[in-house]
Design a protein around this motif. Structure first.
Motif, short mmCIF file in Angstrom:
data_model
loop_
_atom_site.label_atom_id
_atom_site.label_comp_id
_atom_site.label_asym_id
_atom_site.label_seq_id
_atom_site.Cartn_x
_atom_site.Cartn_y
_atom_site.Cartn_z
N ASP A 213 -27.00 16.98 35.63
CA ASP A 213 -28.42 17.94 35.54
C ASP A 213 -28.01 19.06 35.21
O ASP A 213 -27.04 19.95 35.25
N THR A 664 -34.46 20.64 32.62
CA THR A 664 -34.36 19.53 33.47
C THR A 664 -34.85 19.77 34.86
O THR A 664 -34.34 20.91 35.30
N GLU A 666 -34.85 17.86 38.62
CA GLU A 666 -34.32 16.94 39.33
C GLU A 666 -34.42 16.71 40.90
O GLU A 666 -34.49 17.96 41.51
N ASN A 683 -31.16 9.70 42.37
CA ASN A 683 -31.58 10.81 41.57
C ASN A 683 -32.68 10.51 40.93
O ASN A 683 -32.89 9.32 40.35
N PHE A 685 -35.06 12.18 37.79
CA PHE A 685 -34.90 13.73 36.93
C PHE A 685 -35.92 13.36 35.71
O PHE A 685 -36.26 12.30 35.39
N LYS A 687 -36.19 15.40 31.58
CA LYS A 687 -35.40 16.29 30.86
C LYS A 687 -36.58 16.35 29.72
O LYS A 687 -37.02 15.47 29.30
#
Length: 969
Positions: A213, A664, A666, A683, A685, A687
């Motif tokens: 990340d 990003t 997260e 996780n 996330f 982007k």
């Protein structure tokens, strides 16, 4: 006999005394901090086979003699050794071992621990590496880390396509930044070298850290948009030891593209007209040749690695390594040989205030390249013709010809391989000197200086026999190419660490300078009198960075990391040269809170949140912002007075080019249960890459080309990662563990220049055909195809497609988007089983939802392909599924788009270790295994794992039988 009898009687007399001398010891084993009983604790009398385990209530009983040492051990706790003094009751309290949570993790310009990490960072060390026929280092990671996919060709020593979380760009690089012992290395490739990692010996690798990340990668700003892989090599040790690893492998291709056999082909030619014309049966031969069998071979390869560790001059921990790899390719003539020398020196001075790490490596690669394009020729070549022809003027190989002139058609693929010698040699030297000084007057402050160097000199020599089939005036071909690449690095930074009661702080600030150069020359065909040699050089690329980071930890529970980097690149004009890349991350060690601190279930629980921006400037053109001119060809001349002058042509230019940036966000959870016997991470996330560096069309007359690289569009990637590591069984004689990871990815193009579609994904068959499209609201590289129509019997109708827009005209406007090559789900599974001296390991991977366009069938499996210009040609037997006649009518049909989801077992190995065989030999491990064990898929092609989703005859991956021995001295 008398002596034996007396001894036996004496033993029987004393036996009751031994029995009576033993005491039955009982007790309970509890956790010190909570006094909770611990089930499954191993209780063993040291040096004997006497042992037991605690029951559900933590209770045990064991027989022991006074003076015996009883060992209590349990996963996640510090082992205790108690000298037994004769008491009947012995209760034990075990202390939790935080070593797992305190495991050191390498991050950008420093280290942290698993417990203190705030970003998405995963680390694996040598004992966790993927095993098997590992020739290049990246395959040690294959299937091991969530979000990381590695696709390696079957060619010997070939590089890999590495993707972390699907990359972050469309047209620019999607390769992660790779750092070896603090030295960022380029991912440029050239013919003389197999790739950036191919020259590195996997046996020298000690650990990988994967930074995923932006909060973890932003400190590398300019090249960290696609993630970072930090490689640490093995270092010297004070005590002497030596290892010798030898491995042999035997490879065989287990599958072929199905084409017609010689007899099937004769029947087809005699019965099948092509476009209404009867084929000339007189062109058929009398042989029965399987051309794929002729160009492919079984392979024998080997790897040998020797390493020596110890103190040089009784003061300098040193490691020396030597490795040699020989790998045959499945395709005739292809082979790869690598020799590695490595030296690591790790002295320290001034009471460890000054630590020096010196790493020096030499690599020598010898390659012979087999032209994989000839796999297609093997599919096409007439199976009724022989490989050899004594009357042939082409070196004794059969060729389609008319007298001494070769006919217009496919040439003999075996001849093309054996009559070409294409070799590339690469010599690489790389390494670094790292100086780490802790100030005497202020030990909280450290200064680190890292100087790195990486140089590759490569040459290619390509010789084609004058006897090779050709109609050119120039017979044969000889050319030479030489290239040199350098990479120079200077990093310097200060780190200040200080604790203020419950607050721990660490501040880092530094400067980075890196310069890349490239030049080369090419002789052209020296047998051609009209040949023009060429000397070329790229503009130098310089990257400069200023970076800083602050780590704040309060009460070991609340963590904050702030990062900033400012990067400059020589690829952009001055006003756009600099980019700013900030990041922040928060973490909360919930398991250290009072309400969980004494939990017998939750041993580790940490929440993480991170945000950051990283950059991208990796484009092929290193000076596109400058006015540049190139020479025209030899016919582009003009006359001025009585002088003929070579013309110059202006090159495309874009002075407005700037950084592509990826933001990003997260959220993550790190967990450990049951004393970390079950651990992992989750996780989530997102982007967003904006100002995408993209080669796109420009208006006519607006530039010196019809397309130029520009900043256009935005790409969004959302994903979920999950990993679990489990110690299923943890006993003295039996240990079973497994690792499972899963990644879910969703990609979507948010904007493009002027909102227009961009065609991509060129395919063979016809001229200028593309099968993929970039469109707003869709995944990148989505397949753009016609909707195939079928008759009432379910058979496809040639050239009949759905009129999707209802205008009664079938044209490109009726193509629709169907699926994309990116997998929606990526899975990895590994397990290790240790029973006494036996070890069994296997790795499996799966991709779900990835689609492949079968260009092998779309460009070859049509009946008109029976006519190969002036001769006859074979074709895939898949044509019988469609009976299509003309390639141009069907090549864009969605019938050739297939679900390529797969499950692969990459390898399985079984070994046995012999210990203490002699005074000098500590252990010997003998092992065997299989690489590329099986693939389960519905894809009809040779292999569902295809680069970029277009299958146009990849270099096949063999199944390999492995055998090896590991000696430790």
């Amino acid at each position: 006999m008398k002596t034996t009898t007396n001894s036996l009687l004496f033993f029987l007399l004393l036996a009751p005394m031994f029995v009576l001398g033993q005491t039955l010891v009982t007790g309970t084993v509890t956790e010190q901090s909570t006094s909770i009983p611990l089930p499954g604790v191993n209780v063993v009398v040291k040096g004997t086979s006497t042992g037991t385990a605690t029951d559900f209530d933590g209770q045990y009983q064991i027989e022991a003699n006074a003076g015996d040492i009883i060992v209590f051990s349990y996963v996640g706790y510090q082992a205790q050794e108690i000298t037994f003094s004769g008491q009947a009751l012995l209760n034990i309290q075990l202390v939790e071992d935080a070593a797992q949570l305190d495991e050191i993790v390498i991050i950008g310009y420093g280290t942290t621990t698993k417990k203190d990490a705030t970003g998405s960072v995963e680390a694996i060390t040598a004992e966790d590496f993927t095993r098997g026929n590992i020739v290049t280092p990246e395959n040690l990671l294959s299937g091991r880390i969530s979000g990381v996919s590695i696709n390696t060709s079957g060619a010997p020593g070939s590089g890999s396509q590495i993707r972390i979380r699907g990359g972050s760009s469309i047209n620019a690089s999607n390769d992660p930044l790779i750092i070896i012992d603090g030295l960022p290395i380029t991912n440029d490739t050239n013919k003389g070298s197999r790739g950036v990692l191919a020259s590195i010996n996997p046996n020298d690798i000690d650990s990988f850290s994967v930074l995923k990340d932006a909060s973890a990668t932003a400190i590398y700003g300019s090249r960290a948009a696609n993630g970072v892989i930090i490689i640490v090599t093995k270092k010297g040790k004070s005590t002497f030891s030596a290892t010798l690893d030898s491995q042999y492998s035997f490879g065989e291709l287990t599958d072929r593209i199905n084409v017609f056999s010689a007899n099937e082909y004769r029947n087809l030619v005699s019965s099948q007209p092509v476009n209404g014309t009867t084929l000339d049966e007189s062109l058929l031969g009398n042989a029965n040749t399987n051309w794929q069998d002729e160009i492919f071979r079984n392979t024998v390869s080997s790897q040998h690695n020797l390493s020596l560790q110890g103190s040089l001059f009784k003061a300098i921990p040193t490691r020396f390594s030597f490795g040699i790899t020989n790998q045959e390719g499945a395709l005739l003539t292809s082979e790869f040989e690598r020799r590695n020398l490595g030296l690591a020196l790790n002295p320290s001075f001034f009471d460890d205030h000054l630590k020096i790490n010196i790493n020096a490596n030499l690599s020598f690669e010898d390659n012979r390249f087999g032209d994989s394009g000839l796999i297609g020729a093997a599919l096409r070549y007439d199976p009724t013709q022989p490989v050899y022809d004594p009357s042939s003027p082409f070196g004794g190989f059969y060729q389609h010809r008319s007298g001494s002139i070769v006919s217009n058609g496919t040439t003999n693929p075996v001849a093309s391989l054996l009559q070409t010698d294409n070799r590339g040699d690469s010599n690489r030297s790389y390494g670094n000197i790292n100086l780490d000084y802790k100030f005497h007057f202020l030990p909280e402050l450290r200064a680190v200086l890292n100087i790195g160097f990486d140089e590759t000199k490569s040459k290619e020599i390509n010789w084609t026999s004058p006897l090779v089939a050709t109609n050119d005036e120039v017979k044969g071909n000889i050319f030479r190419r030489f290239e040199q690449r350098t990479n120079k690095l200077l990093d310097g930074y200060l780190t200040y660490t200080k604790a203020f009661n419950d607050l721990r702080t660490e501040f880092t600030a530094g400067y980075s300078y890196q310069k890349f150069t490239f030049n080369g020359n090419h002789t052209g065909n020296i047998l051609d009198p009209n040949n023009f040699p060429d000397t070329y050089a790229d503009p130098d690329v310089v990257l400069i960075g200023y970076f800083g980071r602050a780590n704040l930890t309060f009460a070991d529970k609340y963590l904050l990391t702030l990062t900033y980097r400012r990067d400059g690149t020589s690829r952009f004009i001055k006003k756009n040269r600099w980019g700013d890349f900030p990041a922040a991350a928060l973490a909360w060690n919930i398991s250290d809170e009072d309400f969980l601190k004494n939990s017998s279930v939750v041993s580790n629980l940490k929440l993480r949140a991170g945000y950051g921006i990283t950059g991208q400037q990796s484009i092929p053109d290193k000076s596109i912002f400058l006015n540049r001119y190139r020479a025209g060809n030899e016919n582009s001349q003009y006359q001025f007075d009585n002088q003929v002058i070579q013309s110059l042509i202006a090159s495309e230019i874009n002075p407005d080019l700037k950084w592509e940036e990826t933001t990003t966000l997260e959220f993550g959870i790190d967990y450990g249960l049951f004393n970390n016997r079950l651990s992992g991470a989750l996780n989530l996330f997102q982007k967003n890459s904006k100002d995408l560096l993209f080669v796109a069309a420009v208006a006519d007359g607006a530039n010196f080309s019809n397309s130029v690289i520009q900043n256009i569009g935005e790409l969004q990637i959302q994903g979920i990662e999950f990993s679990v590591n489990a110690d299923v069984v943890k006993k003295d004689d039996l240990n079973i563990d497994f690792n499972f990871n899963a990644t879910f990815l969703d990609r979507e193009i948010k904007t493009l220049a002027l909102g227009e579609d961009v065609r991509t994904g060129g395919i063979s068959g016809g001229t200028g055909n593309n099968i993929q499209l970039h469109r707003i609201g869709e995944a990148p590289n989505s397949f753009s195809v016609f909707k195939q129509l079928y008759d009432t019997s379910g058979n496809p109708i040639e050239g009949a497609y759905l009129d999707t827009n209802g205008d009664n005209i079938i044209n490109d406007d009726d193509r629709y988007l169907k699926e994309n090559p990116g997998a929606d789900v990526i899975l990895g599974f590994q397990s290790n089983i240790f029973y006494k001296n036996f070890d069994l390991t296997f790795n499996m991977r799966a991709n779900l939802g990835n689609y492949v366009y079968n260009n092998v069938n779309s460009s070859r499996a049509q009946l008109e392909q029976l006519q190969d210009n002036a001769v006859l040609g074979n074709l895939p037997s898949a044509v019988l599924n469609t009976n299509f006649q003309r390639t141009s009518d069907v090549i864009i049909s969605d019938i050739y788009l297939e679900d390529a989801s797969f499950l692969k077992m990459d390898n399985i190995t079984l070994g046995y270790t012999f210990n203490n065989l002699s005074k000098g030999l500590k252990s010997l491990r003998l092992w065997g295994g299989i690489q590329n064990v099986f693939t389960i898929t519905n894809y009809s092609g040779l292999d569902p794992e295809v680069f970029d989703g277009i299958d146009n005859l990849i270099y096949p991956r063999p199944r390999t039988i492995l055998a090896g021995a590991n000696f430790k001295f």
